[in-house]
Design a protein around this motif. Sequence first.
Motif, mmCIF file in Angstrom:
data_model
loop_
_atom_site.group_PDB
_atom_site.id
_atom_site.type_symbol
_atom_site.label_atom_id
_atom_site.label_comp_id
_atom_site.label_asym_id
_atom_site.label_seq_id
_atom_site.Cartn_x
_atom_site.Cartn_y
_atom_site.Cartn_z
ATOM 1 N N SER A 1 -9.345 -1.298 -6.085
ATOM 2 C CA SER A 1 -8.430 -0.530 -5.200
ATOM 3 C C SER A 1 -8.056 0.802 -5.969
ATOM 4 O O SER A 1 -8.532 0.976 -6.987
ATOM 5 N N THR B 1 2.447 -1.190 0.558
ATOM 6 C CA THR B 1 1.174 -0.780 0.878
ATOM 7 C C THR B 1 0.874 -1.137 2.464
ATOM 8 O O THR B 1 1.503 -1.835 3.150
ATOM 9 N N SER C 1 3.948 -5.013 -2.297
ATOM 10 C CA SER C 1 2.988 -5.367 -3.474
ATOM 11 C C SER C 1 3.738 -5.186 -4.714
ATOM 12 O O SER C 1 4.433 -4.479 -4.974
ATOM 13 N N ASN D 1 0.311 -9.358 -2.700
ATOM 14 C CA ASN D 1 0.412 -8.575 -1.613
ATOM 15 C C ASN D 1 0.956 -9.496 -0.695
ATOM 16 O O ASN D 1 0.417 -10.242 -0.097
ATOM 17 N N GLU E 1 0.936 3.061 0.980
ATOM 18 C CA GLU E 1 -0.156 3.258 0.195
ATOM 19 C C GLU E 1 -1.328 2.165 0.925
ATOM 20 O O GLU E 1 -1.162 1.108 0.875
ATOM 21 N N ILE F 1 -4.594 0.064 1.472
ATOM 22 C CA ILE F 1 -5.478 -0.906 0.676
ATOM 23 C C ILE F 1 -6.943 -1.011 1.303
ATOM 24 O O ILE F 1 -7.050 -1.279 2.488
#
Length: 216
Positions: free
Chosen positions: A56, A78, A88, A108, A141, A143
Amino acid sequence: MMTLELLKQLAKALAVQFGNDCEVVIHDLTRKSLHKSIVYIENGHITNRKTGDGPSKVVLETMRKDPSKISDHLGYLTKTNDGKTLKSSTIFVREEEGGPIQYILAINFDITNLLYFQDSVRSLISESGEPAVSSYHKEPESICTNVADLLDDLIAQAVAVVGKPASLMSKDERVQAIQFLNNTGAFLITKSGDKVSQYFGISKYTLYSYIKADKN
């Protein structure tokens, strides 16, 4: 010392404790090939990843940073390619404090349905005429499920940092974009230099000079 087998035991326990909405991933940074950094995963359906998949963004960034300055990153948002929002946490595992990172334990938790429920409740209890505020405002963000998608995502972020398409960038702006990619570890991905050079319309020689300028 936290061994890989102990981490796997912990990962399984966390997944059982928090159920099918909780993905737990172990990245092995001691392997020669980072393209297959995932050595264990529970509830991989959350991000559609599996054992043997690549790193990642956080893995690449970890490889670029001074280990003594890296600390655990807990409770951040995320998102997945199919639109799930996750809460996460990333835990860095090493033999000794300040030493090299050996493993990354990532948790997560899919909070998508919880956010919808929270927004519904908020709209019900808010005063008349008062707009319901979304449960989150910061862009989560991404993944990615493979290194090709990860590189595409990093290039898109580099373009966003500069604020204009690659075709309209000046030399200094291209340098800024390349430096961003270098700092995020994008060039740890095999053959990333070819794709980045082509995307920004520069030669491999020019690309290396921009990277070197970052080091200087």
